[in-house]
Write a protein that holds these residues in place. Sequence first.
Motif, PDB file in Angstrom:
ATOM      1  N   GLN A   1       4.519   5.995  -4.999  1.00 41.76           N
ATOM      2  CA  GLN A   1       4.543   6.123  -6.707  1.00 41.76           C
ATOM      3  C   GLN A   1       3.503   7.130  -7.327  1.00 41.76           C
ATOM      4  O   GLN A   1       3.731   7.766  -7.930  1.00 41.76           O
ATOM      5  N   GLU A   2       2.452   7.085  -6.398  1.00 37.03           N
ATOM      6  CA  GLU A   2       1.476   8.092  -6.731  1.00 37.03           C
ATOM      7  C   GLU A   2       2.048   9.541  -6.349  1.00 37.03           C
ATOM      8  O   GLU A   2       1.676  10.383  -7.169  1.00 37.03           O
ATOM      9  N   THR A   3       2.562   9.800  -5.109  1.00 37.89           N
ATOM     10  CA  THR A   3       3.064  11.148  -4.867  1.00 37.89           C
ATOM     11  C   THR A   3       3.995  11.559  -6.020  1.00 37.89           C
ATOM     12  O   THR A   3       4.198  12.631  -6.240  1.00 37.89           O
TER      13      THR A   3
ATOM     14  N   ALA B   1       2.506   1.898  -3.266  1.00 33.51           N
ATOM     15  CA  ALA B   1       1.681   2.445  -4.366  1.00 33.51           C
ATOM     16  C   ALA B   1       1.417   3.897  -4.051  1.00 33.51           C
ATOM     17  O   ALA B   1       1.363   5.158  -4.749  1.00 33.51           O
ATOM     18  N   LYS B   2       1.349   4.356  -2.672  1.00 32.14           N
ATOM     19  CA  LYS B   2       1.221   5.692  -2.180  1.00 32.14           C
ATOM     20  C   LYS B   2       2.326   6.444  -2.765  1.00 32.14           C
ATOM     21  O   LYS B   2       2.157   7.692  -3.427  1.00 32.14           O
TER      22      LYS B   2
ATOM     23  N   GLN C   1       4.465  15.174 -12.607  1.00 31.83           N
ATOM     24  CA  GLN C   1       3.484  15.763 -13.486  1.00 31.83           C
ATOM     25  C   GLN C   1       3.777  17.441 -13.320  1.00 31.83           C
ATOM     26  O   GLN C   1       3.634  18.068 -14.325  1.00 31.83           O
TER      27      GLN C   1
ATOM     28  N   GLU D   1       0.797  -1.084   0.062  1.00 36.25           N
ATOM     29  CA  GLU D   1       0.169   0.032   0.122  1.00 36.25           C
ATOM     30  C   GLU D   1       0.748   1.301  -0.053  1.00 36.25           C
ATOM     31  O   GLU D   1       0.659   2.147  -0.618  1.00 36.25           O
TER      32      GLU D   1
ATOM     33  N   LYS E   1       4.457  10.467  -8.957  1.00 37.16           N
ATOM     34  CA  LYS E   1       3.851  10.826 -10.303  1.00 37.16           C
ATOM     35  C   LYS E   1       3.147  12.540 -10.192  1.00 37.16           C
ATOM     36  O   LYS E   1       3.354  12.949 -11.241  1.00 37.16           O
ATOM     37  N   GLY E   2       2.679  12.497  -8.928  1.00 40.26           N
ATOM     38  CA  GLY E   2       2.074  13.869  -8.968  1.00 40.26           C
ATOM     39  C   GLY E   2       3.200  14.944  -8.951  1.00 40.26           C
ATOM     40  O   GLY E   2       3.009  15.736  -9.760  1.00 40.26           O
TER      41      GLY E   2
END
Lengths: 138, 119
Positions: free
Chosen positions: B108-110, B105-106, B116, B102, B112-113
């Motif tokens: 990786q999301e951060t 994933a968190k 971007q 979990e 990605k943010g």
Amino acid sequence: MEETERILEEYELYRAQAEVYRQNLDLLNANILDLMVVKESLDQIKEIGTDNEVLVPIGGGTLVKAKIIDTEKVIVGLGADVSVKKTISDAKGYLENRISWMEKTRNETTERLQYILSKLEEITPKVQQILAQAQERG
Amino acid sequence: MEQIPPNLQHQLAQFQGLQQQLQTTTNQRVQLELQMKEVERALEELGKLEDEAEVYKSIGALLVKGDKNKIQEELSDKKETLALRVKTLKKQEEKLQTRLKEMQAKIQETLKGYQQRAG
């Protein structure tokens, strides 16, 4: 990027595993040697007999003079803090079984280590490539 | 080199903490499994002996003579306790692995943010 991470992770995992298997092999070799020495000592106990003096180590390189009062039976450790009195021939049989079990484990460990080393050999060029690319990028 | 944002730093520290916890738990489990194997082997050897066999138990540096059946019972109890502890540690490992996934994933999301926003 994910592929690079996967390769590096895999490399690190195999490297760590190889280290553990090497340590296990060292331990097994030392234990086998130790048991073989004990087996030989058992053969000599009968020859020494009850009349001859022996020197018993009590640690720190210090020895005390003693006589073996029972040359027929010895106390053998079974593990888990339990020991049992056995005749010399039973004790030898028990030690032989332990040695063969350890030799079997040693063979299995060697095979496993060889497999891991071949995997490492396979991955190493990829890791070197990744490192070279990283250096180029600065 | 850009500084790692505090939010991501915090997540990475948490992730590393979890990884360490998992490593410690795994090590403990492996140790207990080894102890269990040793107890099983001792029980197997005791099972081959006659009831009158002279059996000793280590108490510190001393070996104290004991009753074979009683020692067998004690070892069986020890085996049960070890098995229970191994089971608990396995559950803990599973939970930690889920939390690690979990967390990954968190992170990786951060990441990605941030990428971007930077792009």
